[in-house]
Motif scaffolding. Structure first.
Motif: not given
Length: 526
Positions: A139, A145, A187
């Motif tokens: 990330y 993501e 995330i």
């Protein structure tokens, strides 16, 4: 004749299928909908039903490989084609028979990813912290993501079904691996997990309280498998080629494919779904064979047969069930129904809220299941069972009824004695299995009629044979039951291919429990 499609036999990789011109049943409209509706999904489907192909489709979509989707629904739906870091973990095709084998596999997969994202392993066998560190690094390094795709998450647990202690240890290892998926969920762009069953799903993914289980969602019912519409609208030339190769009409070929491979329903409003592995093999090889079961008796089925006393006749006729009886975690099951349903041996035949009816989806599953069951009721020598069934079928086909009964008597006499097993119910199931397995060698065996069903009904090209077996009874009692119950009535208007009435024959048989074989019999032609 139209050019026939090139089917991807044994190939479950979307990229290879698209790059090499293999036929692909377009599911990308469903993929687009799913990826733009929620973030964390779980789907269970039977083996060889296209789960790995779905995972690889998702992988290439999230890798932004736009060129692979040319001509598919996704091409018009997706406008951005953003590229994400994709983490694809597959437990399919591996055998996990001890803790070490699972640890070696996990260490290998995570070490590969640590090299890619330049992460130092400081946690050794602590899979959760290692995986979390890799995902965070991806990330941070890409600014995008990550996507996590897990294929056949339950493989290690299915491999250890007969060893609960080891299974618990492997379950804990798997839980460690997936534990960070909730903690860093913010995330993650997308998480998709597949398996054959809901085995231990709740305990392994207990942290994933946002998990969207779409196994029984109507809108995703056809995400794996081939629907009736897809078959008959897109594969007409291949069906015609199958028909010509087997001296059938087009309609007969359609009926054969439906009877053999159709019948799966995964939700209350599911369309008819064909087993994709068997269907493309049948169309590619131009043969109607048992492809799904021919890949070997699944170890899951063998273990269930050993553990439970299963009644295949109820699966044939269909039996009522509640949702909780089959859509349940396998670890808490007290009978084989959840695993049989989730593994594809049973399916939803009818739904009338709140009651479901479950049963065999099609002839391929029925025949394969019965063949796998026979060694537990007859002899463990599969070749001996097969030779008997072929000889019996030939005797029926050639209208040599006395020979058929002699073959049956000799076969039953050869079965090793087991006092625990060989009760009346044991022989009732055995006669059912024999009748069912004769089917490929004669015409068919009949379903239950409104009048009831005798122990065994075999229909050939020219005759219908109705059997009644009496355990330690007389042949007269057996024949009397055929008459009093009206077992012959449903076949009184049965015609042969020339339009003539088929010969109706009733056979009363006494079964000697002491000698464990047929005693006397009497054949009466109506």
């Amino acid at each position: 004749m139209a050019e026939l499609k090139l089917f991807p036999i044994g190939l479950q990789d979307f990229s290879q299928i698209r790059r090499n011109g293999y036929y692909y049943v377009d599911k990308t409209d469903i993929v687009y909908k799913m990826t733009h509706t929620d973030r964390v999904y779980f789907l269970s489907r039977p083996r060889r039903f296209g789960k790995s192909l779905l995972i690889s489709t998702l992988r290439d979509y999230f890798l932004g490989k736009k060129e692979l989707f040319t001509g598919l629904a996704m091409e018009k739906l997706e406008k951005e084609w953003k590229q994400y870091p994709v983490f694809h973990l597959s437990f399919a095709g591996n055998k996990f028979t001890d803790l070490k084998s699972l640890q070696i596999y996990m260490n290998f997969k995570l070490s590969e990813l640590e090299k890619i994202y330049k992460v130092t392993n400081t946690n050794e066998y602590e899979w959760g912290p290692r995986f979390e560190k890799i995902l965070k690094a991806a990330y941070e390094q890409t600014g995008t993501e990550p996507v996590v795709l897990v294929d056949e998450y339950d493989a290690p647990l299915l491999d250890t079904m007969d060893n609960p202690e080891l299974q618990l240890v492997l379950k804990q290892e798997m839980r460690k691996l997936f534990s960070p998926l909730k903690d860093i969920g913010g995330i993650l762009r997308f998480v998709f997990l597949t398996g054959i069953s809901k085995f231990s799903q709740l305990s392994i993914f207990s942290e994933l309280n946002n998990l969207n289980v779409i196994t029984m969602d109507n809108e995703y019912a056809s995400i794996c498998g081939i629907t009736k519409e897809e078959l008959f609208e897109q594969m007409k030339p291949e069906i015609q080629a199958l028909a010509e190769n087997n001296d059938m009409t087009y309609d007969e070929a359609c009926a054969g494919l439906t009877k053999k491979y159709d019948g799966y329903h995964f939700t209350e409003k599911s369309p008819d779904i064909y087993n994709p592995f068997s269907l493309i093999n049948a169309l590619s090889k131009k043969e109607l064979k048992n492809f799904w079961f021919a890949t070997g008796t699944p170890t899951i089925l063998t273990r269930l047969i050993k553990k439970y006393n299963m009644d295949p006749e109820s699966f044939d006729k269909g039996f009522p069930a509640t949702l909780e009886m089959f859509d349940a975690p396998t670890e808490t099951a007290t009978d084989p129904v959840p695993m049989l349903y989730q593994s594809g041996y049973l399916t939803i035949k009818k739904y009338d809220s709140p009651e479901y009816v479950l049963g065999f989806p099609n002839d391929e599953v029925r025949d394969g299941f019965c063949k796998a069951l026979l060694p537990y009721y007859a002899t463990e020598l599969v070749s001996q069972n097969d030779i008997f069934i072929m000889k019996l079928g030939r005797a029926f086909r050639e209208a040599r009824l006395e020979d058929a009964l002699k073959e049956m008597k000799a076969f039953l006499s050869s079965i090793p004695y087991n006092a625990e097993k060989q009760n009346e119910n044991h022989y009732k199931t055995l006669f059912y299995l024999i009748a069912r397995l004769c089917t490929p060698y004669v015409v068919k065996t009949e379903e239950t009629s409104a009048a009831g069903r005798s122990d065994m009904v075999v229909e050939t090209e020219s005759a219908v044979y109705v059997f009644e077996f009496k355990l330690d009874g007389t042949v007269e009692e057996a024949l009397s039951q055929i008459d009093s119950k009206g077992y012959l009535i449903p076949y009184s208007v049965t015609k042969d291919k020339n339009g003539n009435d088929k010969k109706l024959v009733k056979i009363g048989v006494s079964f000697d429990s002491e000698k464990r074989t047929l005693g006397e019999w009497k054949i009466v032609e109506n």
